[in-house]
Scaffold this motif. Sequence first.
Motif, PDB file in Angstrom:
ATOM      1  N   THR A 236      -0.537   5.146  -7.157  1.00 47.96           N
ATOM      2  CA  THR A 236      -1.563   4.396  -6.438  1.00 47.96           C
ATOM      3  C   THR A 236      -1.208   4.393  -4.950  1.00 47.96           C
ATOM      4  O   THR A 236      -0.051   4.152  -4.587  1.00 47.96           O
ATOM      5  N   GLU A 237      -2.207   4.640  -4.106  1.00 49.57           N
ATOM      6  CA  GLU A 237      -1.946   4.636  -2.662  1.00 49.57           C
ATOM      7  C   GLU A 237      -1.850   3.201  -2.150  1.00 49.57           C
ATOM      8  O   GLU A 237      -2.597   2.325  -2.577  1.00 49.57           O
TER       9      GLU A 237
ATOM     10  N   SER B 154      -1.146   0.641   1.533  1.00 50.89           N
ATOM     11  CA  SER B 154      -1.196   0.582   2.992  1.00 50.89           C
ATOM     12  C   SER B 154      -0.349  -0.603   3.424  1.00 50.89           C
ATOM     13  O   SER B 154      -0.673  -1.743   3.122  1.00 50.89           O
ATOM     14  N   THR B 155       0.767  -0.321   4.084  1.00 50.57           N
ATOM     15  CA  THR B 155       1.742  -1.375   4.393  1.00 50.57           C
ATOM     16  C   THR B 155       1.845  -1.589   5.899  1.00 50.57           C
ATOM     17  O   THR B 155       1.433  -0.730   6.679  1.00 50.57           O
ATOM     18  N   PRO B 156       2.376  -2.738   6.310  1.00 50.18           N
ATOM     19  CA  PRO B 156       2.360  -3.066   7.741  1.00 50.18           C
ATOM     20  C   PRO B 156       3.254  -2.156   8.584  1.00 50.18           C
ATOM     21  O   PRO B 156       4.355  -1.813   8.160  1.00 50.18           O
ATOM     22  N   LYS B 157       2.746  -1.823   9.732  1.00 48.99           N
ATOM     23  CA  LYS B 157       3.555  -1.079  10.706  1.00 48.99           C
ATOM     24  C   LYS B 157       4.131  -2.028  11.750  1.00 48.99           C
ATOM     25  O   LYS B 157       4.999  -1.638  12.520  1.00 48.99           O
ATOM     26  N   ILE B 158       3.606  -3.250  11.803  1.00 42.84           N
ATOM     27  CA  ILE B 158       4.211  -4.280  12.648  1.00 42.84           C
ATOM     28  C   ILE B 158       5.100  -5.121  11.737  1.00 42.84           C
ATOM     29  O   ILE B 158       4.613  -5.734  10.783  1.00 42.84           O
ATOM     30  N   VAL B 159       6.395  -5.113  12.014  1.00 44.68           N
ATOM     31  CA  VAL B 159       7.338  -5.771  11.113  1.00 44.68           C
ATOM     32  C   VAL B 159       8.286  -6.660  11.910  1.00 44.68           C
ATOM     33  O   VAL B 159       8.405  -6.532  13.130  1.00 44.68           O
TER      34      VAL B 159
ATOM     35  N   LEU C 209       7.940  -1.879  15.542  1.00 48.25           N
ATOM     36  CA  LEU C 209       7.144  -0.902  14.795  1.00 48.25           C
ATOM     37  C   LEU C 209       7.991  -0.358  13.647  1.00 48.25           C
ATOM     38  O   LEU C 209       9.163  -0.025  13.836  1.00 48.25           O
TER      39      LEU C 209
ATOM     40  N   TYR D 252       8.457  -2.114   1.728  1.00 45.15           N
ATOM     41  CA  TYR D 252       7.136  -2.392   1.176  1.00 45.15           C
ATOM     42  C   TYR D 252       6.808  -1.489   0.000  1.00 45.15           C
ATOM     43  O   TYR D 252       6.174  -1.906  -0.959  1.00 45.15           O
TER      44      TYR D 252
ATOM     45  N   ILE E 289       8.623  -3.027  -2.896  1.00 40.54           N
ATOM     46  CA  ILE E 289       7.899  -4.200  -3.415  1.00 40.54           C
ATOM     47  C   ILE E 289       6.725  -3.752  -4.283  1.00 40.54           C
ATOM     48  O   ILE E 289       6.484  -4.301  -5.363  1.00 40.54           O
ATOM     49  N   MET E 290       6.007  -2.743  -3.813  1.00 43.05           N
ATOM     50  CA  MET E 290       4.784  -2.318  -4.507  1.00 43.05           C
ATOM     51  C   MET E 290       5.070  -1.582  -5.814  1.00 43.05           C
ATOM     52  O   MET E 290       4.181  -1.445  -6.656  1.00 43.05           O
TER      53      MET E 290
ATOM     54  N   PRO F 192       1.653   6.605   9.759  1.00 44.07           N
ATOM     55  CA  PRO F 192       2.619   6.883  10.828  1.00 44.07           C
ATOM     56  C   PRO F 192       3.842   5.971  10.729  1.00 44.07           C
ATOM     57  O   PRO F 192       3.745   4.830  10.275  1.00 44.07           O
TER      58      PRO F 192
END
Lengths: 445, 445
Positions: free
Chosen positions: A160-161, A163-168, A190, A197, A200-201, A213
């Motif tokens: 499953t695709e 989308s995780t945060p790029k601001i961390v 960044l 993540y 976690i997923m 990116p």
Amino acid sequence: MTSPATPEQSAPVALPRTLTQNLGQFDGQQVRLQGFVHARRDLGGVQFLVLRDKSGIAQCVGSGLHLPLPESSVEIVGSVKAHKKAPGGYEVQIESLKVLSAAIQASPVEIPKMEWNVNPETMLDYRYVSVRGLRERAALKVQAELVFAFHSYLRGEGFTEISTPKIVSAGAEGGANLFKLDYFGEQAYLAQSPQLYKQIMVGVFERVYEVAPVYRAEEHATSRHLNEYLSLDVEMGFIEDEEEVMELENGLLAAIMERLKLTCAAEFELVGASIPEVPAHIPRITLMEARALVHEKFGHTVGGKDLDPEAERLLCQHYAETQGSDFVFVTKYPRAARPFYAHPEINPDGSISSEITRGFDLLFRGIEITSGGQRIHDHAMLMDSIRAYKMNPDAMTGYSEVFKYGMPPHGGFAIGAERLTAKLLGIANVRYARAFPRDRNRLTP
Amino acid sequence: MTSPATPEQSAPVALPRTLTQNLGQFDGQQVRLQGFVHARRDLGGVQFLVLRDKSGIAQCVGSGLHLPLPESSVEIVGSVKAHKKAPGGYEVQIESLKVLSAAIQASPVEIPKMEWNVNPETMLDYRYVSVRGLRERAALKVQAELVFAFHSYLRGEGFTEISTPKIVSAGAEGGANLFKLDYFGEQAYLAQSPQLYKQIMVGVFERVYEVAPVYRAEEHATSRHLNEYLSLDVEMGFIEDEEEVMELENGLLAAIMERLKLTCAAEFELVGASIPEVPAHIPRITLMEARALVHEKFGHTVGGKDLDPEAERLLCQHYAETQGSDFVFVTKYPRAARPFYAHPEINPDGSISSEITRGFDLLFRGIEITSGGQRIHDHAMLMDSIRAYKMNPDAMTGYSEVFKYGMPPHGGFAIGAERLTAKLLGIANVRYARAFPRDRNRLTP
């Protein structure tokens, strides 16, 4: 120029657009082309125009025409005629030429004449137009296709695709080389990787991947690093060990190369590169054996705990020569060359190795294109590892907390899309495998 | 528990893993399940365990078992028996229960009991484990499938995927709401949208799309905004006008909903939502007509130049009631409500409108999910627009320069993946349509 009108439809129907790559299907017929003026030549009585569209180029010829500047967008209606010397074997005899959007000055770089590695900084300064070059776009087309093959194969394997945060709030890899950001007055960074993540997923979807990116604030400029690159990340749960992860990657690479053969043969031909065969079982060698091999066979002594670029090159040379493989997995990395979350090797007697991990790299044509391995899933083992790496456990709770909740054994890897693209096509500098690269000195275009 | 040994293979072959959703295919047979302890109950003589894997949940029952804490990863071998009251109609009678990874403490949120909008901040604080909830993951599964449908449909329509920089030197939308970044001592920003880059890439591949995060440093917290979200961006060249862009989006949405019907019926059922029908021709209304309609029919007067959230809601109510459509395009936005790059409307006499643009929004179930339109491709017109917006032309050369080189007529749009997901599933706050949302006060997990 128009289809016969139907009783319901008396207005003229426009001739459908033909792509230049399909000209051969319209020999002797009238076609409508759209694209850019790739090149032009006016011999007085006769004018030549090379039209470039997304599918390729076509030679067009006419008379009494005023040819617009190169890069102008145009529409041409004309008839197709076989012509041995024309690209693709067909030429279009122009009946009408309509300028859709005129270039208002000459391009700062001559698009048809560009070669990789010629005036690299100039080509990158003018990237907004130099990216139109046939070799430039070939690299980006190949990348788009390999990324889509990545999506397709993994979905077929039950991934499953995400989308995780790029601001961390902290870096997954330990804190070095992070770009800093002001986030509503708080210090943020960044993301260097989606490592935490995606782990976690695994607790949610078991098998996950991400195409996004990532950022490395590395000061040094090399031909193999980018400060922003597209990371193809995979993580899978309920594994026995890292071998399953390597098998998955083996199948993935085979599927990628199959797709490239189907969709990008012209691009590989244009740049004179070959699509590699992926062995059914990519050879494996442990890191220690690999270091010994390059020393014994090539007399190259590797310092440190890892392989150096020369050792990577020699090891690939060995496997290309002896097994005909462009790929080799280097396995069982020492802890000193791996991050804290790398799962330790389990010794034959069941004890935990303090020296060796279940981390691996994948080398391709002389360079590492993947880092991967099994990850620690046991909370106590993770906390021990954090302490052994002299990291502050309190600062790591954002990472470590999820491991209190039954994370299954899991592992994964990441492929740098640009680096793989560059090695596939023989591009010496990875910056040309990204549309708008970011490096130490480049923030535009 | 093992398959019959073949002559070549005398070691026992493990029973293949069965997913809980497929239990019905194994009635009366032995299966091996893997997953997480979703819930457990010990009645003394008999123990119940609800196992959750990526495909669903299964009721398992046994005796003499020590049940691990909820969220532990386990492997169960047992036999399948029809059982009307069990989820899916089947139960597994446990023969062996193996703990793969034990939870070491109770989860801070009870995964089976979570509802959206109950203690939202707590659920987000513990997102690393609360994201395992069935409703939570349903949202992320739906989003993954709609994103893949986006890829697939656009590829079928001749689009090429691009990857553009998120670290930029200026904002495409004019400079407000930008996150600032230190880029090796230079001021940089996180991209609000790939607008410029996707336009440049129309000059390369004619039709392009991107799936990537974008950033808005909006201070205010609303239920419809995120500071980091996944933008589904489309841009296409060689168009006549914005109508072609709307037609493309119409077909795209239909393809997305078709895929969701095939892949996510269970997720929609779980949350009690319905997958919308997409009309073959989504209704269109101009912005001026829309403002008049909500005033005349509902008595709602809209200030400003755009629609307000209440007007969006009422307009959608109108089209749902009168045409049975959950979608409506609002077209011909005034210049005052659109950015400088919006293409002006061309008046019937061929003159350029100074008031009206070829910009459109798409509303879905009461909210805008898309902004799009035709863009200016003519350099002189673009420079006029930049000046008319009181922007500094010198500061815009990074944007404007490419328009000197024959950019064809083009347009596009962007869909916010989380907002579309939230509206599809009836999630009141868009933060629950993202795995790890970032908002004014939230930088973790």
